[in-house]
Structure formats: structure tokens, C-alpha cells
Design a protein around this motif. Sequence first.
Motif, PDB file in Angstrom:
ATOM      1  N   THR A  14     -13.680   3.608  20.150  1.00 45.36           N
ATOM      2  CA  THR A  14     -14.246   3.863  21.466  1.00 45.36           C
ATOM      3  C   THR A  14     -15.613   4.502  21.300  1.00 45.36           C
ATOM      4  OG1 THR A  14     -12.079   4.082  22.500  1.00 45.36           O
ATOM      5  CG2 THR A  14     -13.926   5.152  23.621  1.00 45.36           C
ATOM      6  N   GLY A  15     -16.615   3.831  21.834  1.00 45.04           N
ATOM      7  CA  GLY A  15     -17.966   4.372  21.816  1.00 45.04           C
ATOM      8  C   GLY A  15     -18.176   5.250  23.038  1.00 45.04           C
ATOM      9  N   ILE A  16     -18.851   6.372  22.844  1.00 41.87           N
ATOM     10  CA  ILE A  16     -19.081   7.308  23.938  1.00 41.87           C
ATOM     11  C   ILE A  16     -20.563   7.671  23.987  1.00 41.87           C
ATOM     12  CG2 ILE A  16     -18.522   9.595  24.878  1.00 41.87           C
ATOM     13  CD1 ILE A  16     -15.779   9.319  23.553  1.00 41.87           C
ATOM     14  N   GLU A  35      -7.133   5.907  19.836  1.00 47.15           N
ATOM     15  CA  GLU A  35      -5.916   6.673  20.132  1.00 47.15           C
ATOM     16  C   GLU A  35      -6.198   8.163  20.340  1.00 47.15           C
ATOM     17  OE1 GLU A  35      -6.051   6.398  15.582  1.00 47.15           O
ATOM     18  OE2 GLU A  35      -6.307   4.976  17.209  1.00 47.15           O
ATOM     19  N   THR A  36      -7.384   8.627  19.974  1.00 49.94           N
ATOM     20  CA  THR A  36      -7.738  10.039  20.155  1.00 49.94           C
ATOM     21  C   THR A  36      -8.616  10.278  21.390  1.00 49.94           C
ATOM     22  OG1 THR A  36      -9.761   9.933  18.821  1.00 49.94           O
ATOM     23  CG2 THR A  36      -7.689  10.352  17.640  1.00 49.94           C
ATOM     24  N   ALA A  37      -8.837   9.244  22.188  1.00 50.29           N
ATOM     25  CA  ALA A  37      -9.798   9.343  23.293  1.00 50.29           C
ATOM     26  C   ALA A  37      -9.455  10.441  24.303  1.00 50.29           C
ATOM     27  CB  ALA A  37      -9.941   7.996  24.001  1.00 50.29           C
ATOM     28  N   ILE A  38      -8.226  10.508  24.749  1.00 48.43           N
ATOM     29  CA  ILE A  38      -7.853  11.513  25.762  1.00 48.43           C
ATOM     30  C   ILE A  38      -8.015  12.922  25.199  1.00 48.43           C
ATOM     31  CG2 ILE A  38      -5.999  12.411  27.227  1.00 48.43           C
ATOM     32  CD1 ILE A  38      -7.192   9.748  28.255  1.00 48.43           C
ATOM     33  N   ALA A  39      -7.595  13.135  23.968  1.00 42.47           N
ATOM     34  CA  ALA A  39      -7.739  14.459  23.342  1.00 42.47           C
ATOM     35  C   ALA A  39      -9.214  14.818  23.179  1.00 42.47           C
ATOM     36  CB  ALA A  39      -7.033  14.487  21.990  1.00 42.47           C
ATOM     37  N   PHE A  40     -10.012  13.863  22.744  1.00 41.70           N
ATOM     38  CA  PHE A  40     -11.451  14.112  22.591  1.00 41.70           C
ATOM     39  C   PHE A  40     -12.076  14.479  23.936  1.00 41.70           C
ATOM     40  CE2 PHE A  40     -15.832  12.788  22.976  1.00 41.70           C
ATOM     41  CZ  PHE A  40     -16.422  13.375  21.864  1.00 41.70           C
ATOM     42  N   LEU A  41     -11.740  13.711  24.978  1.00 38.29           N
ATOM     43  CA  LEU A  41     -12.312  13.966  26.304  1.00 38.29           C
ATOM     44  C   LEU A  41     -11.854  15.307  26.865  1.00 38.29           C
ATOM     45  CD1 LEU A  41     -12.002  10.364  27.755  1.00 38.29           C
ATOM     46  CD2 LEU A  41     -14.111  11.523  27.067  1.00 38.29           C
ATOM     47  N   ASP A  43     -11.204  17.999  25.219  1.00 38.14           N
ATOM     48  CA  ASP A  43     -12.023  18.998  24.544  1.00 38.14           C
ATOM     49  C   ASP A  43     -13.464  18.976  25.063  1.00 38.14           C
ATOM     50  OD1 ASP A  43     -12.429  20.986  22.382  1.00 38.14           O
ATOM     51  OD2 ASP A  43     -13.697  19.407  21.528  1.00 38.14           O
ATOM     52  N   TYR A  44     -14.020  17.792  25.206  1.00 34.96           N
ATOM     53  CA  TYR A  44     -15.416  17.670  25.651  1.00 34.96           C
ATOM     54  C   TYR A  44     -15.592  18.203  27.075  1.00 34.96           C
ATOM     55  CZ  TYR A  44     -20.104  15.867  26.204  1.00 34.96           C
ATOM     56  OH  TYR A  44     -21.458  15.778  26.417  1.00 34.96           O
ATOM     57  N   PHE A  45     -14.661  17.873  27.967  1.00 36.71           N
ATOM     58  CA  PHE A  45     -14.762  18.327  29.357  1.00 36.71           C
ATOM     59  C   PHE A  45     -14.645  19.849  29.465  1.00 36.71           C
ATOM     60  CE2 PHE A  45     -12.967  14.016  30.989  1.00 36.71           C
ATOM     61  CZ  PHE A  45     -14.184  13.414  30.755  1.00 36.71           C
ATOM     62  N   GLN A  46     -13.972  20.481  28.518  1.00 30.17           N
ATOM     63  CA  GLN A  46     -13.871  21.940  28.521  1.00 30.17           C
ATOM     64  C   GLN A  46     -15.197  22.581  28.101  1.00 30.17           C
ATOM     65  OE1 GLN A  46     -10.498  22.727  25.988  1.00 30.17           O
ATOM     66  NE2 GLN A  46      -9.021  22.225  27.594  1.00 30.17           N
ATOM     67  N   LYS A  47     -15.968  21.876  27.290  1.00 33.98           N
ATOM     68  CA  LYS A  47     -17.225  22.413  26.766  1.00 33.98           C
ATOM     69  C   LYS A  47     -18.438  22.048  27.611  1.00 33.98           C
ATOM     70  CE  LYS A  47     -15.616  22.179  22.002  1.00 33.98           C
ATOM     71  NZ  LYS A  47     -15.742  21.445  20.744  1.00 33.98           N
ATOM     72  N   GLU A  48     -18.408  20.867  28.231  1.00 40.31           N
ATOM     73  CA  GLU A  48     -19.562  20.357  28.972  1.00 40.31           C
ATOM     74  C   GLU A  48     -19.180  20.036  30.407  1.00 40.31           C
ATOM     75  OE1 GLU A  48     -22.632  20.164  27.819  1.00 40.31           O
ATOM     76  OE2 GLU A  48     -22.181  20.595  25.721  1.00 40.31           O
ATOM     77  N   LYS A  49     -20.136  20.182  31.300  1.00 42.50           N
ATOM     78  CA  LYS A  49     -19.913  19.862  32.708  1.00 42.50           C
ATOM     79  C   LYS A  49     -20.212  18.376  32.916  1.00 42.50           C
ATOM     80  CE  LYS A  49     -21.159  21.246  37.359  1.00 42.50           C
ATOM     81  NZ  LYS A  49     -22.087  22.013  38.191  1.00 42.50           N
ATOM     82  N   VAL A  50     -19.167  17.613  33.164  1.00 43.75           N
ATOM     83  CA  VAL A  50     -19.280  16.170  33.384  1.00 43.75           C
ATOM     84  C   VAL A  50     -18.851  15.886  34.819  1.00 43.75           C
ATOM     85  CG1 VAL A  50     -18.462  13.886  32.676  1.00 43.75           C
ATOM     86  CG2 VAL A  50     -18.852  15.662  30.953  1.00 43.75           C
ATOM     87  N   GLY A  51     -19.720  15.205  35.563  1.00 45.70           N
ATOM     88  CA  GLY A  51     -19.424  14.932  36.964  1.00 45.70           C
ATOM     89  C   GLY A  51     -18.879  13.546  37.229  1.00 45.70           C
ATOM     90  N   LYS A  52     -19.090  12.633  36.282  1.00 43.95           N
ATOM     91  CA  LYS A  52     -18.639  11.261  36.478  1.00 43.95           C
ATOM     92  C   LYS A  52     -18.461  10.597  35.127  1.00 43.95           C
ATOM     93  CE  LYS A  52     -20.423   8.653  39.714  1.00 43.95           C
ATOM     94  NZ  LYS A  52     -21.355   7.820  40.481  1.00 43.95           N
TER      95      LYS A  52
END
Length: 138
Positions: A14-16, A35-41, A43-52
Amino acid sequence: MSRILAIDYGLKRTGIAVTDEMQIIASGLTTIPSETAIAFLTDYFQKEKVGKVLIGEPKQMNGEPSESTPIIEAFVVKFKQAFPEMKLERVDERFTSKMAFQTMIDSGLKKKQRQNKALIDEISATIMLQDYLSRKMF
């Protein structure tokens, strides 16, 4: 403002890509095992403010869903369950892999480097995100 994140989800990788906080510049972030996409996201959403979040929608030339559509649809269901409050938008991802490969050629990458499928996935997500930003501005 918050960032916009784009996901080029695939069976194996999965490219991000993500924007800056002003939502002006799209940059490749990483390529991860799918298979790690949900776990990665998470973690990322906890560190960065993502609106969409943008998730690629694969289509054939005639606009019909491609054979990878069921895989991506299953991921979209998992994503919505994991992040019910996150704004999600599906975007056409036709030609992004070909454009990514051409970008690699234009950048002067050697043949061995162009065979890096993880880099192609990350560049594809970046192209998808940049295209979205370009359309958003008009």
C-alpha cells in the motif's frame, strides 16, 4: 488546517502519500505491507492531524470496476470500521501506476531502481493526491 492522506491500496503493498498542513503539496510518505495498513494509520492519525483520506478506486478503461475492486472494497469496510469519524473519499486511480513509472524514467532513475514496486506504489499515491489537489483548486 489538517492534512489529506491518499492510499493506493494493493493486495501486497500500500502506497501512502500526504499533503502538508496547508494542503498545497503532495509528498510520498511510505509504502507498507497491506496487512499492516490499519495499524499504520492508527499510529499516524495519533501523531498527525488528518482531515480527509482518499482511497483509490480502480476502474477499467470503460469505467467498470477492475478485478482488484473487491480487495479494495474490503479494505474500505475495515477502514470505516476502524475510523468511523474520518472523512473518506474515493478517487479514480486509473493510469497512476503508468504515470508513476514514467515519472521514475523522467527523473533519471536507473532500470534497477524503476523495478522497485514499493516506490511505484508510493509515487502512485502521490500522483493521485496531487491530481485531487489540482482539481480542488479550480
